[in-house]
Scaffold this motif. Structure first.
Motif: not given
Lengths: 256, 201
Positions: B61-65, B105-114, B122-132
């Motif tokens: 739920d945090t890093c989407f790995n 450090g920690l990670y954040h997985v976007l699950h793709g690229s633009l 952007p809405e198909q990737l975990r970008i909003q989640e990163l922002l939050r």
């Protein structure tokens, strides 16, 4: 299709890449003399590939291509321009991607379009030099003209009457500006202001550099963008995917 | 396509194998007949591994790995530096960065690229989640470790612009010559960036 030599050269801009199998990619190239074509770049996703950096989308490259049974195969590639500054700007990248998508959607394979290629290279060069959305407007209008979709902006496209200097209907379906009396027959459209009409007229004779140098006020540029978007949508029967990205990126900028 | 004449269960197995990436009809056939000849235990283990992967693997739920427990072991590790977040495109990229052993450090997985042309926004990737996540506080630096491709760079620049108002440091991996490469065949972009990033010997 004219017979091509077994191995041929082309200079073109890489429009897009799709992956094939483990390490190969199929690239779409738009070149002046060969037109748009697809070919396989073997092993190009491996770290040690010699062609990799030269076959990135949004790169202008000279390539050597060998005819294959199904798809042709790249045998050599060398960068002419990697558009480095353009790539380092999010806005310029978005505009450039939109232009690439337009070319991809509006062209068919192996149709030589040297004028369109020159237009694309000019647009990319101007974006590389730090220019903005005006480059895309000129590119869109000239692309439509080169492919035979130029909107008629000299008088009413339906009755040929001269147009008074006032807001006018731009009808993609009718193919240009429509006078007040003919509006009912125009099949819909958008009312555009006088400066927008003038910009569309100017784009016909101005070079890209001249058009960009004009620096239209933001609200005029915005209206022109919407008007040209109507034309593109009408002829393509859809909006290019990259349009949303261009708009998303510029919305992000306005916020801060 | 299943071979004409292959009994139905085998034909079905061939069919399923041939859906896997890089597996053509011939390889699928070979794999299917291999499973048929293999000891029963091996076949069961394979079947179990396949169902387990779908049943037990979830996204953190945090890093989407991908992980079997939520939060994942990386996010849960008290020893790691919570002020550093390394943003990658794919779960596999986490493993690769971890293997270097140089990042704590920690990670954040976007699950793709633009990929604007193919309609990946952007809405198909975990970008909003990163922002939050970054808005949640505690993050000092976001390291963009997206691919040095057109799509990866666009993703990095997009994230950078999104995070800019928050006033945190956004960096990206250096670009340079891969080991074992030939300067002669290097593309201009990589070479000019490598030249800029040169270091004292």
């Amino acid at each position: 299709m004219a017979a091509r030599p077994r191995v041929y050269r082309a200079e073109g801009v890489i429009l897009r890449r799709r992956n094939l199998g483990e390490a190969d990619s199929i690239l779409t190239v738009f070149s002046g003399h060969e037109g748009k074509f697809e070919a396989i770049a073997r092993g190009v996703r491996k770290a040690r590939s010699r062609m990799r950096g030269h076959l990135e989308p949004l790169t202008r490259s000279r390539v050597l291509v060998a005819q294959g049974r199904n798809l042709d195969v790249f045998t050599q590639a060398e960068t002419v321009d990697a558009y480095r500054r353009l790539r380092e700007s999010l806005d310029a990248s978005a505009e450039a991607l939109y232009c690439l998508e337009l070319v991809d959607r509006f062209t068919v394979e192996r149709e030589p379009l040297p004028d369109l290629y020159a237009l694309l290279v000019t647009a990319l060069d101007l974006l590389e030099a730090g220019n903005g959305a005006a480059v895309t407007r000129h590119f869109e209008l000239r692309l439509l003209a080169l492919l035979g979709y130029e909107p008629h902006v000299d008088g009413c496209v339906l009755c040929g009457e001269r147009l008074p200097e006032e807001e006018t209907l731009l009808s993609p379906a009718a193919g240009g500006l429509v006078c007040r009396r003919c509006r009912a027959e125009a099949g819909g459209g958008r009312i555009v202001a006088v400066p927008v009409v003038k910009l569309m007229r100017f784009a016909r004779r101005a070079t890209a550099a001249e058009f960009v140098a004009l620096a239209a006020p933001p609200e005029v540029a915005q209206e022109l963008r919407a008007a040209v978007a109507d034309l593109v949508r009408y002829h393509l029967d859809r909006d290019p995917n990259a349009r949303r990205f261009v708009e998303g990126v510029s919305a992000l900028e306005r916020k801060d | 396509m299943p071979e004409a004449g292959a009994p139905e269960p085998i034909a079905r197995l061939i069919q399923e194998f041939s859906k896997l990436p890089g597996i053509g009809p011939k390889s699928a056939q070979r794999l299917a007949y291999h499973v048929l000849r293999a000891p029963e235990d091996d076949a069961r283990a394979l079947a179990r591994a396949l169902t387990d992967v779908k049943e037990h693997v979830v996204l953190c739920d945090t890093c989407f790995n991908i992980t079997v427990r939520n939060p994942c072991t990386l996010c849960d590790d008290e020893q790691r530096d919570r002020s550093l977040v390394c943003v990658v495109e794919q779960p596999l990229d986490v493993l690769v960065v971890e293997r270097t052993g140089g990042f704590r450090g920690l990670y954040h997985v976007l699950h793709g690229s633009l990929n604007p042309i193919d309609g990946v926004g952007p809405e198909q990737l975990r970008i909003q989640e990163l922002l939050r996540r970054v808005e949640g506080g505690g993050v000092v630096e976001v390291i963009m470790a997206t691919n040095p491709s057109l799509e990866g760079e666009a993703t990095s620049m997009y994230v950078q612009r999104l995070l800019q108002p928050l006033g945190i440091r956004v960096t990206r991996l250096a670009r340079g010559l891969p080991s074992g490469a030939d300067i002669e065949y290097m593309d201009d972009l990589t070479l000019s960036r490598a030249l800029e990033g040169r270091q004292e010997l």
